[in-house]
Design a protein around this motif. Structure first.
Motif, mmCIF file in Angstrom:
data_model
loop_
_atom_site.group_PDB
_atom_site.id
_atom_site.type_symbol
_atom_site.label_atom_id
_atom_site.label_comp_id
_atom_site.label_asym_id
_atom_site.label_seq_id
_atom_site.Cartn_x
_atom_site.Cartn_y
_atom_site.Cartn_z
ATOM 1 N N ASN A 21 47.529 46.539 44.116
ATOM 2 C CA ASN A 21 48.736 45.880 43.640
ATOM 3 C C ASN A 21 48.858 44.545 44.353
ATOM 4 N N PHE A 22 48.915 43.475 43.583
ATOM 5 C CA PHE A 22 49.051 42.141 44.135
ATOM 6 C C PHE A 22 50.530 41.801 44.313
ATOM 7 N N ASN B 117 48.733 44.337 38.763
ATOM 8 C CA ASN B 117 48.171 45.659 39.046
ATOM 9 C C ASN B 117 46.727 45.745 38.559
ATOM 10 N N LEU B 118 45.894 46.309 39.412
ATOM 11 C CA LEU B 118 44.491 46.517 39.070
ATOM 12 C C LEU B 118 44.175 47.994 39.234
ATOM 13 N N LYS B 119 43.613 48.582 38.195
ATOM 14 C CA LYS B 119 43.135 49.964 38.268
ATOM 15 C C LYS B 119 41.806 49.999 37.530
ATOM 16 N N VAL C 225 39.679 39.214 38.027
ATOM 17 C CA VAL C 225 39.281 39.677 39.353
ATOM 18 C C VAL C 225 37.801 40.052 39.303
ATOM 19 N N GLU D 136 42.325 50.987 43.030
ATOM 20 C CA GLU D 136 43.662 50.546 42.647
ATOM 21 C C GLU D 136 44.141 49.505 43.638
ATOM 22 N N ALA E 12 43.515 41.917 36.542
ATOM 23 C CA ALA E 12 44.741 42.529 37.034
ATOM 24 C C ALA E 12 45.824 42.186 36.010
ATOM 25 N N THR F 178 39.814 36.779 43.495
ATOM 26 C CA THR F 178 40.594 36.125 42.451
ATOM 27 C C THR F 178 40.445 34.617 42.639
ATOM 28 N N THR G 118 48.936 38.118 35.514
ATOM 29 C CA THR G 118 47.683 38.587 34.939
ATOM 30 C C THR G 118 46.604 37.580 35.309
#
Length: 76
Positions: free
Chosen positions: A9-10, A41-43, A18, A7, A37, A63, A15
């Motif tokens: 968070n940038f 947010n990336l999960k 990544v 997980e 992302a 990125t 969007t």
């Protein structure tokens, strides 16, 4: 079983694609995936295959504008 969740968070809620790469201490790639992302947010659920042995690894998140590198210890 080689399963874990990444997980991140940038700072900006954008969007973007990544690239995720996991390498061993020798620099050999053991995992590679392109994901996105969403709204900053990336999960991602990551499953390393059975050939990946316990030890120290590096995760690289890339990125278009930034690169993040973290070291972690993988145990089964």
């Amino acid at each position: 079983d080689g399963l874990f969740i990444l997980e991140m968070n940038f700072a900006e809620a954008v969007t973007m694609p990544v690239d995720i790469q996991i390498t061993n201490l020798l620099g050999q790639s053991v995992y590679l995936n392109r994901t996105a992302a969403i709204d900053g947010n990336l999960k991602l659920e990551i499953k390393l295959d059975d050939t990946v042995t316990p030890g120290t690894y590096f995760i690289h998140m890339i990125t278009a504008e930034q690169e993040f590198n973290r070291q972690f210890i993988f145990q089964r």
